[in-house]
Every structure is written in C-alpha cells, then in structure tokens.
Scaffold this motif. Structure first.
Motif, PDB file in Angstrom:
ATOM      1  N   VAL A 101       0.868  -1.224   0.026  1.00 22.70           N
ATOM      2  CA  VAL A 101       0.025  -0.017   0.011  1.00 22.70           C
ATOM      3  C   VAL A 101       0.778   1.094   0.196  1.00 22.70           C
ATOM      4  CG1 VAL A 101      -1.733   1.119   1.063  1.00 22.70           C
ATOM      5  CG2 VAL A 101      -1.844  -1.151   1.162  1.00 22.70           C
ATOM      6  N   SER A 109       0.918   4.902   0.446  1.00 18.72           N
ATOM      7  CA  SER A 109      -0.065   6.231   1.349  1.00 18.72           C
ATOM      8  C   SER A 109       0.313   7.548   0.464  1.00 18.72           C
ATOM      9  CB  SER A 109       0.446   6.298   2.692  1.00 18.72           C
ATOM     10  OG  SER A 109       0.040   5.167   3.378  1.00 18.72           O
ATOM     11  N   VAL A 110      -0.680   8.361   0.308  1.00 18.62           N
ATOM     12  CA  VAL A 110      -0.684   9.665  -0.380  1.00 18.62           C
ATOM     13  C   VAL A 110      -1.291  10.528   0.510  1.00 18.62           C
ATOM     14  CG1 VAL A 110      -1.206  10.901  -2.496  1.00 18.62           C
ATOM     15  CG2 VAL A 110      -0.505   8.338  -2.607  1.00 18.62           C
ATOM     16  N   SER A 111      -0.641  11.712   0.923  1.00 20.39           N
ATOM     17  CA  SER A 111      -1.375  12.625   1.554  1.00 20.39           C
ATOM     18  C   SER A 111      -0.938  13.927   1.103  1.00 20.39           C
ATOM     19  CB  SER A 111      -1.190  12.318   3.163  1.00 20.39           C
ATOM     20  OG  SER A 111       0.248  12.406   3.368  1.00 20.39           O
TER      21      SER A 111
END
Length: 164
Positions: free
Chosen positions: A30, A32-34
């Motif tokens: 996975v 993560s994008v933020s």
C-alpha cells in the motif's frame, strides 16, 4: 561404459522434460498519499506603477495604472489592503529617488479620476470578500504632480499588506 553414458543422457533428458513449469508470484503493498492545503491567501502587485518617461517640466500630472491581485484557498470576507509608506517618503509624501539627490513625488489613488488618495498606512478601498481560488483584482492609480524635476532614473517601493 557405453551403456552407462546412454543411461545418464536419457535420464537427464527425461528429467528436463518432466520439470514442472515455473509459476510467477505477485506481492502487493500500500502506498500512502497525503497532502495538506493551508488556509491561506496570496497577494501580488503586478504590474507595478511604471510611469515611464516623465516630462521634467510637465505642466500636467503624469498618471499610470497598476493592479493588486488577491487569491485565497477558501472563501473569505472582511479582507483589507493597506498601503504602507514608501522607502523614500518624507512625512506623508511618497517619493521616488534617483540615487543621487533628486526626488520625484507621487501619490496613490483608488480611483481612475485620482480623487481618492490612499495615504501612508491607510486602507486601500473598502473591506472585500474573495471566492476560493478565484483571484480578486484591484486597480491602483499613481500620479506624479506637474513640476520641474531633476533628470534621472527614479524608483521606490511600497509595502501592500493584506489582512484576513
């Protein structure tokens, strides 16, 4: 020996043919994008007030227009712009300086008729609102009064403050 060699060759060939096919495997992860978008506004004063060549013995005022643009990430109301003094001000008079001894006075106005002067550290126009992401543009007008001025290249800066 002849028989042994043939047997090894046949056994090796049979082993090669009976090997199971290679199975590919997959794995997943996975990512993560933020991001954070600040609740902020930006102000730009371009183009500035560039008078160009001013007649040193002008009998009429020299005028020019410029723009101030405000953009915000969220809708806001009650914003104000304030025009600071100038680097070369004298009392309440804004002045450009030629780097030697000459000063060229000028004023800032909020209307094209040059009737509403914006003084030093005074609010430019009324409080206003902006829509998120939609730039709000304000015209600003400069005026050099008629007069007899020393030859030179003049410049000055004014700090424009946005309060929100």
């Amino acid at each position: 020996m002849k028989h042994t060699f043939k047997f090894i060759s046949i056994a090796a060939a049979g082993l090669a043919l009976s090997t199971a096919p290679v199975v590919s495997a997959t794995k997943t992860a996975v990512l993560s994008v933020s991001a954070t978008v600040d609740d902020t506004c930006i102000i730009a004063a371009a183009p500035g007030l560039a008078f160009g060549t001013v007649d040193g013995a002008a009998v009429t005022n020299e005028t020019v227009a410029g723009e101030i643009t405000v953009s915000c990430t969220t809708a806001k109301t009650g914003l104000t712009l304030t025009m600071g003094g100038s680097t070369n001000k004298s009392g309440t008079q804004r002045r450009m300086f030629n780097g030697l001894t000459g000063y060229l006075p000028y004023s800032i106005h909020s209307d094209s008729g040059h009737t509403t002067e914006v003084g030093i550290d005074e609010q430019f126009g009324d409080a206003f609102a902006v829509t998120a992401g939609a730039p709000q543009t304000f015209s600003v007008y400069g005026q050099v009064p008629a007069g007899d001025y020393v030859q030179g290249v003049y410049a000055d800066t004014i700090t424009v403050t946005l309060t929100y």
